[in-house]
Design an enzyme around this catalytic site. Structure first.
Site, PDB file in Angstrom:
ATOM      1  N   GLU A   1       0.834  -1.208   0.000  1.00 58.20           N
ATOM      2  CA  GLU A   1       0.000   0.000   0.000  1.00 58.20           C
ATOM      3  C   GLU A   1       0.867   1.256   0.000  1.00 58.20           C
ATOM      4  OE1 GLU A   1      -3.844  -1.800   2.418  1.00 58.20           O
ATOM      5  OE2 GLU A   1      -2.114  -1.049   3.499  1.00 58.20           O
TER       6      GLU A   1
ATOM      7  N   LYS B   1      17.001  -8.166   1.078  1.00 60.92           N
ATOM      8  CA  LYS B   1      16.613  -6.866   1.640  1.00 60.92           C
ATOM      9  C   LYS B   1      16.051  -7.117   3.039  1.00 60.92           C
ATOM     10  CE  LYS B   1      13.891  -2.710   0.674  1.00 60.92           C
ATOM     11  NZ  LYS B   1      13.177  -2.663   1.957  1.00 60.92           N
TER      12      LYS B   1
END
Length: 814
Positions: free
Chosen positions: A48, A131
């Site tokens: 989002e 990551k």
């Protein structure tokens, strides 16, 4: 760059609509940054957040003048917390561009090759590493010794957490090995393993404390403790992956840097690989994705970096990210389970947030029993833009639902399996009163879509306990009442002690109760630490006690100093939705004091527009301009007088063919349309309402928000109680004698000696208007490092450009 949904949607925006949407997205991103970086309590999933960021960047790509005009546009994180000393990064800690598909990686590699002007035969290598989903940290070593540790903050300025970082076992206090640069800033990520995270939450539960939502929040909260002993009690870990300032170059490739780090005693992720093509990069991404659940810590993608440091220097940076690096995000992970119940929590801004209680299910290696349902519109199958989502399918208790864990953060209910819906399942009905305070909970008209907002909000405002602490923090903030010494901790202490529930209570504080609350909080923390086996702070000495008494007296003195305050600051401090600093100033220009404004609002409330008027205004091809022209006169126009027509028919006849088509499509028939037009004619807003709504600096959205706020008896009573304690003063008028009266000033690039908001406030105080874009009407551009397109615009329009030092010199002479 591949065409995205965001870039496609932006193509239809006008310049004004783009500016409004840019501001709206910036506010949402800045709030998300603050919650993520400073509160360790994100409300948005990574997906989002990325969608908001993509849309913002798409708008800036089409309208370059908007680039860098907001904190969200110019920055990479959030302003550092006031709880810690600040550290300015010698080299900014930037964020990375994102990839969500294999095509994005192909384009990244091709873009690098094009920029470097490489032939097909010339090689370029990339490192690919997991990551880590943790907290970014910068470690500054001088002569091999750790001297400073700082969080990312807003990318330019972070928080000093050196004492806490020294308690992390993976972070060496002194580097080992040879050829260590005199100055070396190591960048990396602090994180928690899944096993250690489970242990921390088990201890939290045993102590009756709130559980952490995920390892990232727990790691961030642990590192950002005021007491290093708490940080030391939590097994934080660290991976090094980059560097900031160095006194001398120490190698020539990214992969060699990591090897040097390892040799100096810094932990480096073992799953880093050197790749020589997009195909190899994507293959490594797939391999790490397959291993993800078994790694033992959270990752949310793979980072690619050009290996050759010479190439990195040539590629440089664009906006807020390096051209030589890319973060390839993982797709969300899914599972199917049963929705057992829907609970309603009240958020800090009054939003009624539905929470799904689920039959426990494993998603991405984590057991999930709760998930977000976002808001009322989402439950009903309606998006924030008023358009259907999930093809309009609503979500009901008893449904079988698809749960997604996106970005390793907050699980959410993504969809419903209709084939498995129980026969007795009924649509969920949202409460119309706030479960925290009993005030009305409403859905407002969205000013952008002209449809009901997807979020239902409590109107209790100042008296709602769920919003209370955050409202009070806003009230005492620098741009509000600016109460010196009243930081977040004091507000929490006073609220929990029951001494301050609304702003007026602050001005009724007395020395002894205030001191008792502070002492009680300290003793409670000491007892808590003893129960956890942590060292309790020493009892305050007599000198410390005297210093504490002096601090309390200073708090009370700062309250007395604010018994009179400018009306615009008073208004802004109330935290009324849609009433920011600019709107508060506009209101303060038009009214001498708060009682005069409240009297005008009472009149405006009586003369508000009716439902049919508002409904007509929201129709396609109508809009406010057409609506106002349509109702300029209700008397027959020339050519209408000879016809025996009703008022509604006459009004319909004044519309263009396409407008009539839109009206008839909405109302269904000429008879219904005519009746609605007649009702709208009788529901026009009166002059008292239009005094606010037609003002270009206030507008209908802010007007409606003001009316709704003061129509709630609790808010009205709280403001009147505050006015018994403080008085408002007129906004200091800007005179023509002011140094920059009537001038338009634009700031661009990075300001190094004052914040952007400070510069804007100073310019406005001296009579200038501050704009976000350069035009022929601009008088002055103040340019700092990193200034971009606005410099070219200034040159094209012949606008004077000065440095920040020049600007400060001009201020000194003003």
């Amino acid at each position: 760059m591949p065409r995205t949904q965001a870039s496609a949607a932006v193509e239809s925006l006008s310049e004004d609509a783009a500016q409004a949407r840019h501001a709206e997205l910036s506010r949402a991103i800045e709030r998300a940054n603050h919650l993520y970086y400073n509160e360790d309590a994100p409300e948005l999933t990574d997906a989002e957040y990325d969608a908001l960021r993509q849309e913002l960047e798409a708008i800036e790509a089409r309208f370059p003048a908007l680039t860098g005009t907001t904190e969200a546009s110019a920055g990479v994180g959030a302003k550092p917390s006031e709880k810690f000393a600040k550290v300015r990064h010698a080299v900014p800690m930037l964020s990375l561009g994102n990839a969500f598909a294999d095509e994005d990686v192909d384009e990244f590699v091709a873009r690098v090759r094009r920029f470097l002007n490489l032939t097909a035969e010339e090689p370029v290598a990339f490192t690919a590493e997991p990551k880590i989903d943790g907290l970014s940290l910068s470690l500054r070593y001088e002569a091999g010794r750790l001297v400073t540790a700082a969080t990312r903050g807003d990318g330019e300025v972070g928080e000093n957490v050196t004492a806490n970082a020294l308690t992390v076992e993976d972070i060496p206090a002194t580097l080992s090995g040879k050829d260590i640069p005199e100055v070396l800033e190591v960048r990396g990520e602090v994180y928690l393993s899944h096993e250690d995270f489970a242990g921390i939450n088990a201890r939290q539960e045993a102590a009756g404390k709130p559980l952490f939502a995920n390892p990232r929040n727990a790691a961030a909260g642990s590192l950002r403790q005021l007491d290093p002993a708490i940080t030391a009690s939590r097994p934080l870990r660290f991976f090094a992956y980059a560097w900031g300032e160095v006194s001398e170059p120490f190698t020539d490739t990214q992969s060699a840097v990591l090897e040097r780090f390892r040799g100096w005693g810094l932990p480096v992720n073992p799953r880093t690989k050197l790749c020589r093509s997009a195909e190899e990069m994507i293959a490594h991404y797939r391999a790490i994705e397959a291993e993800r659940a078994g790694l033992g810590y959270d990752i949310d993608g793979v980072v690619y970096k050009v290996d050759d440091l010479g190439f990195q220097r040539r590629l440089g940076f664009v906006s807020r990210a390096p051209r030589w690096a890319l973060a390839h995000k993982f797709a969300a992970q899914e599972a199917i389970t049963e929705l057992l119940a829907i609970d309603i929590n009240v958020g800090r801004t009054g939003s009624l947030n539905p929470l799904a209680r689920l039959k426990p299910v494993t998603v991405g290696g984590v057991v999930v029993s709760n998930a977000t349902l976002h808001n009322e519109g989402y439950v009903q199958g309606v998006g924030a833009d008023g358009e259907p989502i999930r093809e309009g399918r609503d979500i009901r208790v008893g449904d079988t639902v698809i749960v997604v864990r996106a970005g390793d953060v907050i699980p959410k209910v993504m969809d419903v399996v209709l084939d498995k819906r129980p026969a007795d399942a009924v649509p969920y009905v949202f409460p119309e009163t706030c479960p925290a305070c009993g005030s009305r909970a409403v859905r407002e008209l969205n000013p952008r879509t002209k449809k009901l907002d997807a979020i239902r909000r409590c109107t209790g405002g100042l008296i709602c306990p769920a919003q209370g602490v955050e409202r009070l923090k806003h009230f005492v903030s620098r741009n509000g009442f600016d109460l010196e010494g009243f930081g977040q901790t004091y507000i929490e202490v006073l609220f929990e002690a029951g001494l301050v529930k609304q702003p007026a209570d602050l001005f009724r504080l007395e020395f002894e109760p205030l001191k008792a609350a502070i002492v009680a909080r300290r003793e409670a923390l000491s007892a808590q630490r003893r129960a956890e086996g942590e060292p309790a702070p020493k009892k305050p000495t007599k000198k410390k006690g005297e210093e504490e008494d002096k601090a309390i007296k200073n708090l009370l003195a700062s309250l007395e100093a604010r018994r009179k305050i400018a009306l615009n600051r008073f208004l802004f401090a109330l935290g009324i939705p849609q009433i920011g600093e600019s709107t508060a100033k506009a209101l303060a220009k038009r009214f001498p004091d708060m009682p005069a404004l409240m009297a005008a609002l009472e009149a405006a409330t009586r003369e508000q527009a009716g439902r049919d008027w508002l409904e007509l205004s929201a129709l396609p091809r109508i809009g406010p301009g057409t609506r106002d022209r349509l109702f300029e006169t209700l008397d027959p126009l020339p050519g209408e007088a000879m016809q025996d027509l009703s008022l509604g028919a006459r009004l319909r006849g004044r519309l263009t063919p396409s407008q009539r088509e839109a009206v008839l499509a909405h109302y269904g028939s000429e008879e219904e349309a005519d009746a609605a037009l007649e009702r709208a004619a009788s529901q026009r807003p009166g002059d008292a309402y239009r005094l606010f709504a037609d003002d270009g600096e206030i507008g209908p959205v802010a007007t409606d928000s003001l009316i709704q706020f003061f129509s709630e008896p609790h808010n009205d009573a709280a403001v009147r109680a505050l006015l018994e304690e403080v008085g408002t003063e007129p906004l200091a008028a800007t005179t023509s004698a002011a140094a920059f009266a009537g001038k338009t000033v634009v700031f661009t690039g990075t300001l190094e000696k004052m914040t952007r908001s400070e510069a804007k406030a100073t310019a406005e105080r001296l009579g200038a208007k501050v704009s976000g874009s350069v035009s022929a009407k601009t008088d002055l551009v103040v340019a700092g490092p990193g200034a971009g397109s606005k410099l070219k615009d200034a040159e094209r329009h012949g606008v004077k450009v000065v440095s920040e030092d020049d600007w400060l010199a001009m201020l000194a002479e003003a």
